[in-house]
Design a protein around this motif. Structure first.
Motif, PDB file in Angstrom:
ATOM      1  N   LEU A  32       0.832  -1.204   0.000  1.00  0.00           N
ATOM      2  CA  LEU A  32       0.000   0.000   0.000  1.00  0.00           C
ATOM      3  C   LEU A  32       0.870   1.259   0.000  1.00  0.00           C
ATOM      4  N   ALA A  33       1.922   1.253   0.810  1.00  0.00           N
ATOM      5  CA  ALA A  33       2.811   2.418   0.869  1.00  0.00           C
ATOM      6  C   ALA A  33       3.504   2.637  -0.474  1.00  0.00           C
ATOM      7  N   ARG A  34       3.866   1.535  -1.149  1.00  0.00           N
ATOM      8  CA  ARG A  34       4.538   1.646  -2.450  1.00  0.00           C
ATOM      9  C   ARG A  34       3.655   2.357  -3.471  1.00  0.00           C
ATOM     10  N   HIS A  35       2.352   2.222  -3.295  1.00  0.00           N
ATOM     11  CA  HIS A  35       1.422   2.845  -4.231  1.00  0.00           C
ATOM     12  C   HIS A  35       0.781   4.104  -3.659  1.00  0.00           C
ATOM     13  N   GLY A  36       1.375   4.655  -2.615  1.00  0.00           N
ATOM     14  CA  GLY A  36       0.912   5.926  -2.084  1.00  0.00           C
ATOM     15  C   GLY A  36      -0.361   5.852  -1.281  1.00  0.00           C
ATOM     16  N   VAL A  37      -0.691   4.691  -0.711  1.00  0.00           N
ATOM     17  CA  VAL A  37      -1.910   4.519   0.086  1.00  0.00           C
ATOM     18  C   VAL A  37      -1.513   4.483   1.558  1.00  0.00           C
ATOM     19  N   ALA A  38      -2.069   5.401   2.320  1.00  0.00           N
ATOM     20  CA  ALA A  38      -1.751   5.456   3.752  1.00  0.00           C
ATOM     21  C   ALA A  38      -3.040   5.356   4.557  1.00  0.00           C
ATOM     22  N   VAL A 185      -6.916  12.272  -5.858  1.00  0.00           N
ATOM     23  CA  VAL A 185      -6.017  12.041  -6.989  1.00  0.00           C
ATOM     24  C   VAL A 185      -6.623  10.991  -7.902  1.00  0.00           C
ATOM     25  N   THR A 186      -6.680  11.310  -9.165  1.00  0.00           N
ATOM     26  CA  THR A 186      -7.043  10.319 -10.181  1.00  0.00           C
ATOM     27  C   THR A 186      -5.840  10.131 -11.095  1.00  0.00           C
ATOM     28  N   HIS A 187      -5.836   9.005 -11.782  1.00  0.00           N
ATOM     29  CA  HIS A 187      -4.730   8.719 -12.700  1.00  0.00           C
ATOM     30  C   HIS A 187      -5.313   8.625 -14.099  1.00  0.00           C
ATOM     31  N   VAL A 241      -9.587   5.043   0.544  1.00  0.00           N
ATOM     32  CA  VAL A 241     -10.247   4.456  -0.625  1.00  0.00           C
ATOM     33  C   VAL A 241      -9.898   5.249  -1.880  1.00  0.00           C
ATOM     34  N   ASN A 242      -9.863   6.567  -1.760  1.00  0.00           N
ATOM     35  CA  ASN A 242      -9.481   7.390  -2.906  1.00  0.00           C
ATOM     36  C   ASN A 242      -8.072   7.038  -3.373  1.00  0.00           C
ATOM     37  N   ASP A 243      -7.151   6.890  -2.440  1.00  0.00           N
ATOM     38  CA  ASP A 243      -5.771   6.531  -2.807  1.00  0.00           C
ATOM     39  C   ASP A 243      -5.717   5.154  -3.454  1.00  0.00           C
ATOM     40  N   VAL A 244      -6.502   4.211  -2.903  1.00  0.00           N
ATOM     41  CA  VAL A 244      -6.520   2.853  -3.453  1.00  0.00           C
ATOM     42  C   VAL A 244      -7.059   2.872  -4.881  1.00  0.00           C
ATOM     43  N   GLN A 245      -8.149   3.586  -5.096  1.00  0.00           N
ATOM     44  CA  GLN A 245      -8.731   3.632  -6.437  1.00  0.00           C
ATOM     45  C   GLN A 245      -7.785   4.299  -7.424  1.00  0.00           C
ATOM     46  N   ALA A 246      -7.115   5.364  -6.981  1.00  0.00           N
ATOM     47  CA  ALA A 246      -6.129   6.003  -7.861  1.00  0.00           C
ATOM     48  C   ALA A 246      -4.983   5.047  -8.177  1.00  0.00           C
ATOM     49  N   ALA A 247      -4.540   4.290  -7.167  1.00  0.00           N
ATOM     50  CA  ALA A 247      -3.445   3.336  -7.381  1.00  0.00           C
ATOM     51  C   ALA A 247      -3.867   2.226  -8.340  1.00  0.00           C
ATOM     52  N   LYS A 248      -5.105   1.729  -8.175  1.00  0.00           N
ATOM     53  CA  LYS A 248      -5.607   0.699  -9.087  1.00  0.00           C
ATOM     54  C   LYS A 248      -5.636   1.215 -10.523  1.00  0.00           C
ATOM     55  N   THR A 249      -6.171   2.422 -10.673  1.00  0.00           N
ATOM     56  CA  THR A 249      -6.231   3.005 -12.015  1.00  0.00           C
ATOM     57  C   THR A 249      -4.833   3.192 -12.580  1.00  0.00           C
ATOM     58  N   ARG A 250      -3.917   3.639 -11.716  1.00  0.00           N
ATOM     59  CA  ARG A 250      -2.537   3.853 -12.161  1.00  0.00           C
ATOM     60  C   ARG A 250      -1.932   2.535 -12.648  1.00  0.00           C
ATOM     61  N   ILE A 251      -2.146   1.460 -11.869  1.00  0.00           N
ATOM     62  CA  ILE A 251      -1.594   0.152 -12.263  1.00  0.00           C
ATOM     63  C   ILE A 251      -2.214  -0.314 -13.575  1.00  0.00           C
ATOM     64  N   ASP A 252      -3.550  -0.150 -13.699  1.00  0.00           N
ATOM     65  CA  ASP A 252      -4.223  -0.579 -14.928  1.00  0.00           C
ATOM     66  C   ASP A 252      -3.685   0.179 -16.133  1.00  0.00           C
TER      67      ASP A 252
END
Length: 648
Positions: A32-38, A185-187, A241-252
């Motif tokens: 989670l930290a690697r993808h900016g989720v705290a 943040v959105t990606h 949740v916002n950070d997680v969704q942004a990270a998911k979008t970023r990975i996709d």
């Protein structure tokens, strides 16, 4: 808060995520930290905003009321205030735009571009929970200014700015920190790369505005409306949740871009291989065009052989030419003799004919006269009357002449044959000499080429290099980077976190839905029977016994429903002690969307009542002057441009 709806702490959430993912808690935390989720607790501390004064200077240009501008509007307090005029285009909407500019640092669409150089300075004072602050823009065109904290008679500069971007950054940093808001943040996929797109106070401040014909129930943008609503309601873990969704979008997006880049790389490799194939084919053609040493030696031997043969033919032709020259001379003599015989025959015949045609009367020597009897006697004896010579018979002269002509023709044919023989021998000699020269030059060139280093060697080296490069490019072992494990953990984190706050969110949305229904009816949407606000900010309603949605309503109904929803969120968040909405609403021209007088009256009356029920709520509404406004808003709470006057 109900006893069965309690916030979940971060450790519990991380433990649930790790268990569902089949990994250790520290491993999950690291991903989670690697993808900016705290997962940090975010406690909402509601703060109340109140704009207390607005002042600006400038100069109007053009034909409409030109001249200096010096506007001041002070002693503002919570409650409903109206900005009205008897005529349109008196500056009402621009005043709301200037308030928003002072709050966010960004000129919005409510300040027309033609006013870009109209305003020279801007000063706006406001309080947050009673603490006084002041935005001072000393150059509104650049802009340049300071954000002050005011304590009694002293001012402390919190920050300064000297550009439009700097102004935005100062106000965003201030309000995000003061209101406990987190940047969303959105990606975004921009084709060749993915870019994080932050949404800070400028975007979040959309919750303070109500447009005449709104597209969204809450805020100004549908894309992140649900996240913004959750944040203003104070729903826990929405930041995570916002950070997680942004990270998911970023990975996709990064995965898609990696695949696209891999395909582009393969296409480039394929294209390069085709180029190399073309270069290899060209080199091989060049090599085939270059003679080999063995071939050159064979060509040299062949040139020497052809030289010797040509030399032999020349010697033979020279010998034959000597004989042919003699034969030609003999044929020429024979031809000349035959022609001479024919000529003499023809001349003799002609002379005889001439002399026989003569009839001499006397002797040319002695002048003796010939009598007729003598002439007749000589004719009978076939003797010459002059000399007495017996005339010989001529035979067949025509046959004799034909025989002589045949002899001339035969002699001429023999002469022509001998001349052709000589010409053929001369041509053969020239051909032999030319071939000797050609083969001699070829032999010299071949001997020189054999003495030089081979020109094929550098081509062979380049061919070997290209074939090695082609073999290297042909190995395609590239694969997109693997991020499946991280993506799985993020998906689980999203589900677990949403499940953790869903009971509280459902309870909050239930309260908000009830207030939306109550306020909307008070604002004139009397056909509304039931309203249910969903987590995605869609509003499901029952009107006149049927199902209805926010987006299908008339502009006037949408404006009233949005006002009702925004105030309901403020009220519930305030009641729960969770929310972050600062309690200021800027409502622009709600009566401009064909709202009937009765509904408009209900809206203004309802706003006045709600403003009294929520003491810290401050509402600014722009409108055309009417009995409705004048009947529900006290005169001291009006900013009124009467008749043809302008507000500023």
């Amino acid at each position: 808060m109900a006893d069965d709806v309690k916030p979940t702490d971060a450790t519990t959430l991380l433990t649930k995520i790790a268990k569902k993912a089949g990994r250790g808690v520290e491993d999950v935390r690291s991903i989670l930290a690697r993808h900016g989720v705290a997962y940090k607790p975010s406690i909402a501390v509601p703060k109340h905003l109140c704009i207390t004064s607005l002042a600006f200077t400038g100069k109007k240009k053009g034909e409409t009321a030109p001249g200096p501008v010096n506007f001041t509007w002070g002693d503002l307090s919570p409650g409903l205030r109206a900005i009205i005029s008897d005529r349109n285009f008196r500056g009402k909407t621009t005043l709301l735009g200037l308030m928003r500019w002072g709050l966010t640092g960004r000129r919005g669409k409510r300040i027309p571009t033609e006013f870009a150089e109209t305003f020279h300075t801007l000063t706006m004072a406001f309080t947050l929970d009673g603490q006084v602050y002041e935005v001072e823009v000393i150059d509104a065109i650049d802009p340049v200014g300071t954000l002050w904290r005011v304590d009694g008679g002293s001012r402390l500069a919190l920050d300064t700015f000297s550009s439009a971007e700097g102004f935005e950054a100062v106000m965003s940093g201030f309000f995000m920190g003061q209101l406990g808001l987190q940047m969303l943040v959105t990606h975004a996929d921009l084709g060749d790369k993915g870019v994080d797109q932050p949404h800070d106070w400028v975007w979040l401040s959309g919750a303070l505005e109500i447009e005449p014909d709104p597209d969204n129930l809450f805020g100004s943008y549908q894309a992140l409306g649900s996240r913004m609503m959750q944040m203003y309601l104070g729903v826990p873990w929405t930041n995570a949740v916002n950070d997680v969704q942004a990270a998911k979008t970023r990975i996709d997006i990064e995965a898609r871009q990696a695949v696209s880049e891999l395909e582009r790389t393969r296409e480039r490799r394929k294209s390069r291989i085709e180029e190399i194939d073309a270069e290899i084919a060209g080199l091989r053609r060049k090599l085939r065009g270059l003679p080999s040493a063995e071939g050159q030696r064979g060509d040299l031997a062949e040139a020497n052989r052809r030289f010797a043969e040509a030399q032999g033919r020349l010697r033979s032709a020279v010998r034959s030419m000597a004989v042919a020259s003699e034969d030609r001379e003999a044929a020429k003599l024979a031809y000349d003799a035959a022609r001479r015989d024919l000529r003499e025959f023809k001349e003799g015949r002609a002379a005889k004919t001439v002399f026989r045609s003569l009839d001499p009367v006397c002797c040319p020597r002695c002048d003796e006269v010939f009598d007729e009897e003598r002439k007749q006697a000589n004719n009978q004896d076939h003797t010459c009357v002059v000399c007495g010579t017996l005339e010989q018979p001529e035979g067949n002269p025509a046959r004799q002449e034909a025989g002589l002509k045949d002899a001339v023709a035969d002699a001429e044919a023999r002469l022509t044959s001998q001349e052709r023989r000589k010409a053929a021998l001369a041509k053969a000699m020239d051909g032999a000499r030319a071939e000797m020269r050609e083969t001699e030059a070829t032999a010299r060139d071949l001997e020189a080429a054999l003495a030089e280093p081979s020109s094929a060697y550098p081509l062979e080296l380049e061919l070997a290099r290209l074939e090695a490069r082609k073999e290297e490019l042909g190995v395609d072992d590239a694969k997109p980077s693997e991020s499946g494990d991280d993506h799985q953990v993020l998906r689980i984190a999203e589900r677990v976190t949403q499940a953790a706050f869903k009971p509280l969110q459902d309870e909050l949305l239930g309260e908000v839905s009830g207030l939306i229904e109550e306020y909307a009816v008070r604002f004139g949407v009397v056909s509304l029977e039931e309203a249910k606000l969903l987590g995605n900010t869609n509003l499901n309603m029952r009107k006149n016994g049927g199902i209805a949605w926010f987006g299908t309503q008339t502009p006037g109904e949408k404006a009233r429903l949005k006002i009702a929803a925004t105030i309901a969120i403020i009220k519930v968040a305030e009641r729960r002690g969770l929310g972050r909405h600062p309690g200021v609403l800027l409502i622009d021209s709600p009566g401009s969307n064909e709202m009937v007088d009765r509904d408009y009256s209900n809206l203004i009356a309802g706003l006045a009542e709600v403003a009294r029920e929520i003491p810290h709520l401050q509402v600014f509404v722009t409108a055309a002057a009417s009995e409705t406004i004048l009947g529900h808003v006290a005169r001291e709470r009006l900013l009124y441009a009467e008749g043809d006057r302008y507000l500023w």
